[in-house]
Design an enzyme around this catalytic site. Structure first.
Site, PDB file in Angstrom:
ATOM      1  N   LYS A  30      -6.714  -1.709  28.919  1.00 49.31           N
ATOM      2  CA  LYS A  30      -7.878  -2.053  28.091  1.00 49.31           C
ATOM      3  C   LYS A  30      -7.569  -3.293  27.267  1.00 49.31           C
ATOM      4  CE  LYS A  30      -9.600  -1.349  23.961  1.00 49.31           C
ATOM      5  NZ  LYS A  30     -10.428  -2.551  23.902  1.00 49.31           N
ATOM      6  N   GLY A  73      -0.746  -3.865  18.883  1.00 52.91           N
ATOM      7  CA  GLY A  73      -1.880  -4.064  17.984  1.00 52.91           C
ATOM      8  C   GLY A  73      -1.504  -3.683  16.572  1.00 52.91           C
ATOM      9  N   SER A  74      -2.514  -3.295  15.812  1.00 48.83           N
ATOM     10  CA  SER A  74      -2.288  -3.063  14.382  1.00 48.83           C
ATOM     11  C   SER A  74      -1.701  -1.676  14.121  1.00 48.83           C
ATOM     12  CB  SER A  74      -3.613  -3.191  13.639  1.00 48.83           C
ATOM     13  OG  SER A  74      -4.487  -2.177  14.083  1.00 48.83           O
ATOM     14  N   THR A  96      -4.342   1.231  14.144  1.00 47.14           N
ATOM     15  CA  THR A  96      -4.692   1.765  15.464  1.00 47.14           C
ATOM     16  C   THR A  96      -3.517   2.561  16.031  1.00 47.14           C
ATOM     17  OG1 THR A  96      -6.126  -0.136  15.821  1.00 47.14           O
ATOM     18  CG2 THR A  96      -5.593   1.168  17.752  1.00 47.14           C
ATOM     19  N   GLY A  97      -2.297   2.059  15.823  1.00 48.12           N
ATOM     20  CA  GLY A  97      -1.116   2.775  16.304  1.00 48.12           C
ATOM     21  C   GLY A  97      -1.074   4.200  15.779  1.00 48.12           C
ATOM     22  N   GLU A 127       3.871  -1.320  19.697  1.00 50.24           N
ATOM     23  CA  GLU A 127       4.354  -2.620  19.204  1.00 50.24           C
ATOM     24  C   GLU A 127       3.349  -3.048  18.155  1.00 50.24           C
ATOM     25  OE1 GLU A 127       7.068  -4.170  20.507  1.00 50.24           O
ATOM     26  OE2 GLU A 127       7.396  -2.851  22.210  1.00 50.24           O
ATOM     27  N   CYS A 166       2.587 -11.885  16.233  1.00 55.33           N
ATOM     28  CA  CYS A 166       3.138 -10.677  15.600  1.00 55.33           C
ATOM     29  C   CYS A 166       4.448 -10.966  14.889  1.00 55.33           C
ATOM     30  CB  CYS A 166       3.300  -9.567  16.626  1.00 55.33           C
ATOM     31  SG  CYS A 166       4.301 -10.054  18.030  1.00 55.33           S
ATOM     32  N   GLU A 210       0.486  -7.373   6.267  1.00 50.79           N
ATOM     33  CA  GLU A 210       0.337  -8.417   7.285  1.00 50.79           C
ATOM     34  C   GLU A 210      -1.035  -9.083   7.151  1.00 50.79           C
ATOM     35  OE1 GLU A 210      -0.307  -7.173  11.406  1.00 50.79           O
ATOM     36  OE2 GLU A 210       1.211  -8.643  11.979  1.00 50.79           O
TER      37      GLU A 210
HETATM   38  P1  NAD Z   1      -6.119  -3.814  16.786  1.00 52.63           P
HETATM   39  O1  NAD Z   1      -5.231  -2.659  16.518  1.00 52.63           O
HETATM   40  O2  NAD Z   1      -7.353  -3.942  16.010  1.00 52.63           O
HETATM   41  O3  NAD Z   1      -6.589  -3.798  18.309  1.00 52.63           O
HETATM   42  C1  NAD Z   1      -5.663  -3.744  19.353  1.00 52.63           C
HETATM   43  C2  NAD Z   1      -6.288  -3.028  20.516  1.00 52.63           C
HETATM   44  O4  NAD Z   1      -6.522  -1.674  20.151  1.00 52.63           O
HETATM   45  C3  NAD Z   1      -7.624  -3.602  20.965  1.00 52.63           C
HETATM   46  O5  NAD Z   1      -7.702  -3.581  22.371  1.00 52.63           O
HETATM   47  C4  NAD Z   1      -8.607  -2.625  20.357  1.00 52.63           C
HETATM   48  O6  NAD Z   1      -9.827  -2.555  21.051  1.00 52.63           O
HETATM   49  C5  NAD Z   1      -7.854  -1.321  20.466  1.00 52.63           C
HETATM   50  N1  NAD Z   1      -8.329  -0.282  19.558  1.00 52.63           N
HETATM   51  C6  NAD Z   1      -8.959  -0.438  18.359  1.00 52.63           C
HETATM   52  N2  NAD Z   1      -9.276   0.771  17.842  1.00 52.63           N
HETATM   53  C7  NAD Z   1      -8.822   1.703  18.709  1.00 52.63           C
HETATM   54  C8  NAD Z   1      -8.838   3.137  18.728  1.00 52.63           C
HETATM   55  N3  NAD Z   1      -9.392   3.852  17.755  1.00 52.63           N
HETATM   56  N4  NAD Z   1      -8.252   3.753  19.767  1.00 52.63           N
HETATM   57  C9  NAD Z   1      -7.662   3.052  20.767  1.00 52.63           C
HETATM   58  N5  NAD Z   1      -7.655   1.708  20.820  1.00 52.63           N
HETATM   59  C10 NAD Z   1      -8.213   1.038  19.797  1.00 52.63           C
HETATM   60  O7  NAD Z   1      -5.205  -5.110  16.716  1.00 52.63           O
HETATM   61  P2  NAD Z   1      -5.679  -6.632  16.916  1.00 52.63           P
HETATM   62  O8  NAD Z   1      -6.362  -7.004  15.675  1.00 52.63           O
HETATM   63  O9  NAD Z   1      -6.343  -6.825  18.222  1.00 52.63           O
HETATM   64  O10 NAD Z   1      -4.267  -7.339  17.039  1.00 52.63           O
HETATM   65  C11 NAD Z   1      -3.571  -7.768  15.943  1.00 52.63           C
HETATM   66  C12 NAD Z   1      -2.446  -6.825  15.610  1.00 52.63           C
HETATM   67  O11 NAD Z   1      -1.548  -6.709  16.715  1.00 52.63           O
HETATM   68  C13 NAD Z   1      -1.596  -7.348  14.477  1.00 52.63           C
HETATM   69  O12 NAD Z   1      -1.279  -6.306  13.607  1.00 52.63           O
HETATM   70  C14 NAD Z   1      -0.360  -7.874  15.179  1.00 52.63           C
HETATM   71  O13 NAD Z   1       0.778  -7.977  14.404  1.00 52.63           O
HETATM   72  C15 NAD Z   1      -0.208  -6.897  16.276  1.00 52.63           C
HETATM   73  N6  NAD Z   1       0.621  -7.461  17.358  1.00 52.63           N
HETATM   74  C16 NAD Z   1       1.873  -6.936  17.561  1.00 52.63           C
HETATM   75  C17 NAD Z   1       2.703  -7.449  18.549  1.00 52.63           C
HETATM   76  C18 NAD Z   1       4.073  -6.873  18.810  1.00 52.63           C
HETATM   77  O14 NAD Z   1       4.662  -7.163  19.854  1.00 52.63           O
HETATM   78  N7  NAD Z   1       4.622  -6.080  17.922  1.00 52.63           N
HETATM   79  C19 NAD Z   1       2.252  -8.502  19.337  1.00 52.63           C
HETATM   80  C20 NAD Z   1       0.980  -9.030  19.089  1.00 52.63           C
HETATM   81  C21 NAD Z   1       0.170  -8.470  18.108  1.00 52.63           C
END
Ligand code: NAD
Length: 495
Positions: A189, A242-243, A246-247, A265, A300, A399
């Site tokens: 996704k 991601g964030s 969400t994690g 991650e 990130c 962040e």
């Molecule tokens: P986000 O968590 O908002 O979204 C990431 C993904 O999760 C998207 O595809 C989104 O649609 C999905 N998502 C959102 N809500 C969800 C739910 N309830 N259930 C399942 N999936 C859901 O993050 P973002 O704003 O797209 O990305 C930025 C974040 O990612 C920052 O915090 C950044 O630091 C982190 N990031 C980390 C790394 C790493 O390797 N550690 C790399 C790049 C980005």
């Protein structure tokens, strides 16, 4: 070599409405609904993607499961799988500019970075894991002579991968490379605001010979598609970038459903520590500026906290500010741009709010802080430096994920370590010093997944990337990435 006229031609191309990629076919949402894809370059609607539903997601999971069970991929000889994945990397490389421009129109990363960090890195990553397919062996345990203990490495089954908007191809390849090389099926996704390049990558996988159904891509909202994946009873492993917010939801969803393994991650608040004995302060200023301001800070591992020894604080901050001011912010498809667009309007708003909060808490706005190029309709922000940031300020703890650098002075190594480790995160960090022993002490003392020494950013696929603390668990990249996608099975045999 990037050529501006070619890029200008590609940016004019119409992008047709895109469906999900399920079972090798482009399919519309079961609801018939679509999602407008907004370009952060100028706020225009580029095209539409399918607004995925829970039904779409469950269908993709069922297709992935069937593909896994009938062995159409995992039971192919390793050499055949390696050929297909290598061909996939070749196809991405052959189309690198086209796919990078498509991705930039969608997510706003400057093209000189996207061509390397997206198309180039995705191809290199897939090739690396393809090469590994016939080099991973099982084990024979050192048992008593009347027994034979064999340890098999087996694919886990169906992997769900959820990807963010920054570097979708690179991060996508970090998951797809080892997951597919290990023989799994995948439902991926992409982010709502960065789906197009991943959908194209999926088409190229089919062209390369990946059997239909092995890689499925479902677009749509995290709260719908992501939720359906994370609560599924038939997904074996969830991998996510991601964030933190969400994690956390994914871990809860795992506990509520089938307790699928969840590898996260997440974000960071990485400290870039500059000691007064740094040999080349000008180089340190240049690399540190790039380490926070490239891709508008949407990285990130961005060095978003600058910890600088007090005796060089004023000189170093001035040098870094000069480098930042020389980085061109604007149209990400201009090859001279060094910091492209913020991915979406709400992220830009959030960045600006962080700046206001930092000032209200006592930080000093040294440079930047404002939205730029409003007249374009796109989302741009000045590289921003805030000095006099205290350890407990919001901008030192949370962040931003934007072009905002928080600067704090320190007096000695012990204070630098204490400040560096003073957040809940632990993704990355940097140390600048001419003292080799100090460099090694700092590497040991900083609680992070990666420490850069006399550089910042750019580790390649051969080394792992993963966070500690609330930056996540598990690792992308390197052969260690296979651990997430393979189970160990013991055969205990009486001879
Ligand atoms: P986000 O968590 O908002 O979204 C990431 C993904 O999760 C998207 O595809 C989104 O649609 C999905 N998502 C959102 N809500 C969800 C739910 N309830 N259930 C399942 N999936 C859901 O993050 P973002 O704003 O797209 O990305 C930025 C974040 O990612 C920052 O915090 C950044 O630091 C982190 N990031 C980390 C790394 C790493 O390797 N550690 C790399 C790049 C980005």
């Amino acid at each position: 070599m990037l050529e501006q006229p070619k890029i200008d031609a590609l940016r004019q191309q119409q992008i047709s409405a895109r469906g999900h990629l399920i079972d090798g076919q482009s399919v519309a949402s079961s609801s018939g609904k679509t999602h407008d894809v907004i370009s952060p370059i100028d706020g225009s609607v580029l095209t539409t993607t399918a607004a995925g539903t829970a039904d779409d997601t469950h269908r993709a999971i069922a297709v992935a499961r069937a593909a896994f069970e009938d062995g159409r991929w995992r039971n192919q000889p390793p050499a055949a799988r390696k050929r297909i994945m290598s061909r996939w990397a070749d196809l991405i490389e052959a189309e690198a500019l086209e796919i990078a421009v498509l991705g930039v129109r969608n997510n706003g990363t400057e093209i000189d970075m996207a061509i390397k960090a997206e198309a180039g890195s995705a191809a290199a990553t897939l090739r690396y894991f393809a090469e590994a397919i016939d080099k991973i062996f099982g084990e024979i345990a050192p048992t008593a002579p009347e027994f034979l203990g064999l340890v098999h490495h087996e694919p886990v089954g169906v992997v769900a991968a959820i990807i963010p908007w920054n570097f979708p191809m690179m991060i996508g390849a970090w998951k797809l490379g080892p997951a597919l090389a290990a023989g799994n099926s995948v439902v991926l996704k992409p982010s709502e605001t960065a789906s197009l390049s991943l959908l194209r990558m999926g088409e190229l996988a089919l062209e390369a010979g990946l059997p239909p159904g092995v890689l499925n891509i479902v677009t749509g909202a995290g709260s719908v598609v992501g939720e359906a994946l994370s609560t599924s009873m038939d997904v074996d492993v969830m991998v996510f970038t991601g964030s933190g917010a969400t994690g956390r939801r994914l871990l809860e969803a795992s506990a509520r459903s089938n307790m699928k393994r969840c590898y996260l991650e997440l974000g960071g608040k990485s400290a870039n520590v500059v000691f007064a004995d740094t040999k080349d302060l000008d180089e340190a200023a240049k690399v540190s500026a790039a380490g926070i301001f490239r891709n508008s800070g949407q990285v990130c591992v961005a060095g978003s906290r600058l910890l600088v020894e007090r005796s060089i604080h004023d000189e170093f901050v001035a040098a870094l500010a000069k480098k930042a001011a020389s980085m061109k912010v604007g149209d990400p498809l201009d090859i001279t741009t060094k910091s492209g667009a913020v991915n979406n309007a709400s992220q830009l708003q959030q960045n600006l709010e962080f700046v206001a909060t930092a000032q209200s808490e006592g930080g000093k706005l040294y440079q930047g802080g404002k939205q730029l190029l409003k007249e374009t309709g796109g989302y741009y922000m000045e590289p921003t430096i805030i000095t006099d940031v205290a350890e407990n300020h919001t901008v030192a703890q949370q962040e931003v994920f934007g072009p905002v650098l928080a600067v704090t002075a320190f007096d000695d190594e012990a204070e630098a370590i204490s400040l560096a480790n003073s957040t809940v995160y632990g993704l990355a960090g940097g140390v600048w010093t001419a003292d080799l022993s100090r460099a090694h002490r700092m590497v040991r003392a900083m609680r992070t997944g990666v420490v850069h020494v006399n550089t910042y950013g750019g580790p390649d696929v051969t080394v792992p990337l993963g966070g500690v603390g609330q930056s996540g668990n598990g690792h992308d990249k390197s052969l260690h990435a296979f651990d997430k996608y393979m189970d160990l099975k013991t055969a205990w045999i009486k001879l």
